[in-house]
Design an enzyme around this catalytic site. Structure first.
Site, PDB file in Angstrom:
ATOM      1  N   CYS A  10     -29.182  48.314 122.378  1.00  0.00           N
ATOM      2  CA  CYS A  10     -29.431  48.157 123.817  1.00  0.00           C
ATOM      3  C   CYS A  10     -28.093  48.133 124.574  1.00  0.00           C
ATOM      4  O   CYS A  10     -27.034  47.971 123.973  1.00  0.00           O
ATOM      5  CB  CYS A  10     -30.220  46.877 124.081  1.00  0.00           C
ATOM      6  SG  CYS A  10     -29.292  45.364 123.759  1.00  0.00           S
ATOM      7  N   CYS A  13     -25.908  45.135 123.819  1.00  0.00           N
ATOM      8  CA  CYS A  13     -25.308  45.207 122.490  1.00  0.00           C
ATOM      9  C   CYS A  13     -24.070  46.104 122.506  1.00  0.00           C
ATOM     10  O   CYS A  13     -23.041  45.771 121.924  1.00  0.00           O
ATOM     11  CB  CYS A  13     -26.324  45.721 121.473  1.00  0.00           C
ATOM     12  SG  CYS A  13     -27.793  44.692 121.326  1.00  0.00           S
TER      13      CYS A  13
END
Length: 77
Positions: A10, A13
């Site tokens: 994501c 991240c």
């Protein structure tokens, strides 16, 4: 030093990975950085929310993006 970024890919991240790599580079820290995206591997760390930062096997942050200063503290102290 062994650093792991736990997350499924994501945007948060990816941001944590970028910031961590920058802190390591800017402070000349000798570290191996790996990105763990496999949910089974992530679960081994008892992580329910990502991103997470693991330093030498210890989860130091999870479910948020720590600040640059926080990451420095995790890696330098």
């Amino acid at each position: 030093m062994e650093i792991k970024i736990l997350g499924t890919g994501c945007p948060k991240c990816r941001t944590l990975e970028e910031i961590t790599r920058k802190v390591v580079r800017d402070n000349a820290i000798d570290a191996n950085i790996s990105k763990i995206e496999d949910i089974v591997e992530i679960m081994k760390f008892n992580i329910m929310t990502t991103p997470a930062l693991v330093v030498n096997g210890k989860v130091v942050a999870k479910g948020r993006i720590p600040s640059v200063d926080e990451i420095k503290k995790f890696l330098i102290t």
